[in-house]
Design an enzyme around this catalytic site. Structure first.
Site, PDB file in Angstrom:
ATOM      1  N   ASP A 139      17.064  -6.698  -4.869  1.00  0.00           N
ATOM      2  CA  ASP A 139      15.677  -6.254  -5.040  1.00  0.00           C
ATOM      3  C   ASP A 139      15.579  -4.754  -4.799  1.00  0.00           C
ATOM      4  O   ASP A 139      16.412  -4.177  -4.100  1.00  0.00           O
ATOM      5  CB  ASP A 139      14.764  -6.957  -4.015  1.00  0.00           C
ATOM      6  CG  ASP A 139      14.537  -8.432  -4.339  1.00  0.00           C
ATOM      7  OD1 ASP A 139      14.824  -8.863  -5.460  1.00  0.00           O
ATOM      8  OD2 ASP A 139      14.054  -9.145  -3.433  1.00  0.00           O
ATOM      9  N   ARG A 190      16.449  -6.056 -13.667  1.00  0.00           N
ATOM     10  CA  ARG A 190      15.124  -6.687 -13.657  1.00  0.00           C
ATOM     11  C   ARG A 190      14.125  -5.532 -13.650  1.00  0.00           C
ATOM     12  O   ARG A 190      14.162  -4.688 -12.743  1.00  0.00           O
ATOM     13  CB  ARG A 190      14.933  -7.534 -12.399  1.00  0.00           C
ATOM     14  CG  ARG A 190      13.504  -8.068 -12.257  1.00  0.00           C
ATOM     15  CD  ARG A 190      13.173  -8.462 -10.828  1.00  0.00           C
ATOM     16  NE  ARG A 190      13.897  -9.627 -10.388  1.00  0.00           N
ATOM     17  CZ  ARG A 190      14.173  -9.875  -9.102  1.00  0.00           C
ATOM     18  NH1 ARG A 190      13.808  -9.022  -8.150  1.00  0.00           N
ATOM     19  NH2 ARG A 190      14.831 -10.952  -8.775  1.00  0.00           N
TER      20      ARG A 190
HETATM   21  P1  FDA Z   1      -0.257  -6.468 -12.794  1.00  0.00           P
HETATM   22  O1  FDA Z   1      -0.280  -6.109 -11.361  1.00  0.00           O
HETATM   23  O2  FDA Z   1      -0.878  -5.550 -13.786  1.00  0.00           O
HETATM   24  O3  FDA Z   1      -0.872  -7.898 -12.949  1.00  0.00           O
HETATM   25  C1  FDA Z   1      -1.099  -8.511 -14.200  1.00  0.00           C
HETATM   26  C2  FDA Z   1      -1.796  -9.826 -13.966  1.00  0.00           C
HETATM   27  O4  FDA Z   1      -0.913 -10.714 -13.306  1.00  0.00           O
HETATM   28  C3  FDA Z   1      -2.998  -9.753 -13.035  1.00  0.00           C
HETATM   29  O5  FDA Z   1      -4.164  -9.420 -13.742  1.00  0.00           O
HETATM   30  C4  FDA Z   1      -3.038 -11.140 -12.455  1.00  0.00           C
HETATM   31  O6  FDA Z   1      -3.599 -12.056 -13.389  1.00  0.00           O
HETATM   32  C5  FDA Z   1      -1.591 -11.486 -12.319  1.00  0.00           C
HETATM   33  N1  FDA Z   1      -1.083 -11.131 -10.981  1.00  0.00           N
HETATM   34  C6  FDA Z   1      -0.252 -10.110 -10.673  1.00  0.00           C
HETATM   35  N2  FDA Z   1       0.047 -10.124  -9.360  1.00  0.00           N
HETATM   36  C7  FDA Z   1      -0.619 -11.163  -8.832  1.00  0.00           C
HETATM   37  C8  FDA Z   1      -0.717 -11.723  -7.527  1.00  0.00           C
HETATM   38  N3  FDA Z   1      -0.094 -11.202  -6.496  1.00  0.00           N
HETATM   39  N4  FDA Z   1      -1.499 -12.815  -7.358  1.00  0.00           N
HETATM   40  C9  FDA Z   1      -2.143 -13.385  -8.394  1.00  0.00           C
HETATM   41  N5  FDA Z   1      -2.077 -12.909  -9.655  1.00  0.00           N
HETATM   42  C10 FDA Z   1      -1.335 -11.820  -9.873  1.00  0.00           C
HETATM   43  N6  FDA Z   1       8.511  -5.196  -6.963  1.00  0.00           N
HETATM   44  C11 FDA Z   1       9.341  -4.307  -6.357  1.00  0.00           C
HETATM   45  O7  FDA Z   1       8.899  -3.212  -6.014  1.00  0.00           O
HETATM   46  N7  FDA Z   1      10.651  -4.620  -6.141  1.00  0.00           N
HETATM   47  C12 FDA Z   1      11.190  -5.806  -6.555  1.00  0.00           C
HETATM   48  O8  FDA Z   1      12.382  -6.040  -6.345  1.00  0.00           O
HETATM   49  C13 FDA Z   1      10.339  -6.732  -7.205  1.00  0.00           C
HETATM   50  N8  FDA Z   1      10.808  -7.928  -7.632  1.00  0.00           N
HETATM   51  C14 FDA Z   1      10.010  -8.727  -8.427  1.00  0.00           C
HETATM   52  C15 FDA Z   1      10.523  -9.877  -9.006  1.00  0.00           C
HETATM   53  C16 FDA Z   1       9.741 -10.621  -9.880  1.00  0.00           C
HETATM   54  C17 FDA Z   1      10.319 -11.839 -10.528  1.00  0.00           C
HETATM   55  C18 FDA Z   1       8.404 -10.223 -10.168  1.00  0.00           C
HETATM   56  C19 FDA Z   1       7.553 -10.987 -11.128  1.00  0.00           C
HETATM   57  C20 FDA Z   1       7.888  -9.121  -9.545  1.00  0.00           C
HETATM   58  C21 FDA Z   1       8.656  -8.368  -8.668  1.00  0.00           C
HETATM   59  N9  FDA Z   1       8.129  -7.263  -8.026  1.00  0.00           N
HETATM   60  C22 FDA Z   1       8.990  -6.399  -7.390  1.00  0.00           C
HETATM   61  C23 FDA Z   1       6.656  -7.058  -7.962  1.00  0.00           C
HETATM   62  C24 FDA Z   1       6.150  -6.153  -9.076  1.00  0.00           C
HETATM   63  O9  FDA Z   1       6.601  -4.837  -8.857  1.00  0.00           O
HETATM   64  C25 FDA Z   1       4.617  -6.147  -9.159  1.00  0.00           C
HETATM   65  O10 FDA Z   1       4.081  -5.676  -7.966  1.00  0.00           O
HETATM   66  C26 FDA Z   1       3.999  -7.494  -9.448  1.00  0.00           C
HETATM   67  O11 FDA Z   1       4.771  -8.243 -10.351  1.00  0.00           O
HETATM   68  C27 FDA Z   1       2.596  -7.336 -10.075  1.00  0.00           C
HETATM   69  O12 FDA Z   1       2.690  -6.642 -11.267  1.00  0.00           O
HETATM   70  P2  FDA Z   1       2.523  -7.307 -12.717  1.00  0.00           P
HETATM   71  O13 FDA Z   1       3.635  -6.781 -13.555  1.00  0.00           O
HETATM   72  O14 FDA Z   1       2.478  -8.762 -12.622  1.00  0.00           O
HETATM   73  O15 FDA Z   1       1.231  -6.676 -13.323  1.00  0.00           O
END
Ligand code: FDA
Length: 313
Positions: A139, A190
């Site tokens: 990560d 990732r």
């Molecule tokens: P965004 O934040 O724009 O959200 C899009 C939509 O997704 C929202 O409108 C909502 O519907 C839904 N959503 C997102 N987060 C939600 C939540 N917490 N609860 C409910 N709904 C939610 N970060 C990092 O810094 N280091 C890492 O190693 C990782 N590893 C990682 C693995 C995996 C498999 C994922 C999916 C994510 C990570 N992350 C991470 C976290 C990532 O950086 C980010 O903070 C979150 O995925 C939220 O961003 P989105 O891309 O989902 O978009």
């Protein structure tokens, strides 16, 4: 140009700063409402409960990556214990035959204690993963650790440990270069947006710029990368990626356990590869706070449950 943060951004930053507090961690993890709410994002406190969650995901065609929660370890014995726990997890994954790899954090392996300790612990986990034919995702944490994480990764990769992959964060300006570096190396990336509080000097302060950078980097990784993972719940970005019609066997989508499970299942039905990141363990506070920070609605729900634990209003 001077960046003036709005109310939502201030709330997000405050929650992320609170995620570092040991005092709050103690209070939250002891609070029954906190424990109850963490269950939405955390697959229980034991390996058994996590394996049960993985089985359920697998039954729906979703692969998993198990994360034994823990980070910012400051004592060598604790870091060694964390690495040991991954040896047990990897053995259990082989015994049970479930479809899951593992994700870990280098500060959990002792990066804040010493790079040498961290490397030794990581190598033990990589050796075990190699023995059981599994894969380790490292990560990415806050920018304080980005450079060290990438250099340690490059070191183990150079020693032939190609059974590991890295995470890159679209909110950092440097990531465009890091994507090229990863493509050159041939390692699995990732791609996520990034979950920590970072200053505008190193990270895009505006969400729309982070999203636009994500799309650019996703395109580059799909064109030149090695089985990249598109880690996002952002439907607009997911639609865009799917619209490029990439080979479904050349990449996978990844989402967090408990976040948009409906969308996870839907993407599988449409023929896309999907992996859920499944955290478990008792050290869930910092992870949980980052999930609250990502979505203000989660915080409102959490606060309402603290006041009315049984949902009465
Ligand atoms: P965004 O934040 O724009 O959200 C899009 C939509 O997704 C929202 O409108 C909502 O519907 C839904 N959503 C997102 N987060 C939600 C939540 N917490 N609860 C409910 N709904 C939610 N970060 C990092 O810094 N280091 C890492 O190693 C990782 N590893 C990682 C693995 C995996 C498999 C994922 C999916 C994510 C990570 N992350 C991470 C976290 C990532 O950086 C980010 O903070 C979150 O995925 C939220 O961003 P989105 O891309 O989902 O978009």
């Amino acid at each position: 140009m001077l960046h003036v943060p709005g109310a939502a951004e201030l709330l997000r930053t405050s929650l992320l700063h609170m995620s570092d507090s040991k005092t709050l961690a103690g209070w939250f993890t002891r609070n029954p409402a906190g424990r109850h709410l963490s269950e939405r994002f955390v697959a229980g406190e034991t390996l058994d409960s996590a394996i049960a969650a993985v089985r359920e995901l697998n039954a729906g065609g979703i692969r998993a990556s198990l994360d034994h929660l823990g980070e910012a370890v400051t004592n060598p014995a604790e870091a060694m214990k964390a690495a040991d726990s991954y040896l047990v997890i990897l053995d259990r994954l082989r015994e049970t035959g479930v479809n899951s790899n593992v994700s870990l954090k280098l500060t959990q392996m002792g990066l804040d204690v010493s790079q040498m300790l961290c490397l030794e612990n990581l190598l033990r986990v990589l050796d075990k993963a190699r023995e059981v034919g599994n894969f380790v995702r490292i990560d990415m944490e806050s920018s304080r650790h980005t450079e060290d994480t990438l250099r340690i990764f490059e070191h183990v990769w150079g020693r032939g440990y190609t059974n590991c992959g890295i995470v890159l964060q679209a909110y950092l300006y440097r990531t465009e270069r890091d994507v090229e570096w990863a493509i050159e190396l041939g390692c699995r990336v990732r791609l996520c947006k990034g979950a920590y509080a970072e200053p505008p000097s190193i990270a895009f302060p505006e969400k729309r710029d982070v999203d636009a950078n994500y799309v650019r980097l996703a395109r580059r990784l799909l064109d030149g990368g090695n089985f990249p993972a598109m880690a996002t719940h952002d439907l607009r970005i997911i639609r865009q990626v799917a619209g490029w019609r990439p080979d479904p066997n050349s990449f996978e989508f990844q989402m967090l356990y408990g976040v948009r499970p409906d969308l996870q299942r839907q993407l599988v039905t449409l023929g896309w590869g999907m992996r859920a990141y499944v955290p478990f363990g008792s050290d869930w506070y910092a992870y949980f706070m980052r999930r609250l920070a990502e979505r203000p609605a989660n915080l409102l729900f959490f606060l309402s449950q603290l006041v009315h634990p049984n949902g009465q209003s």
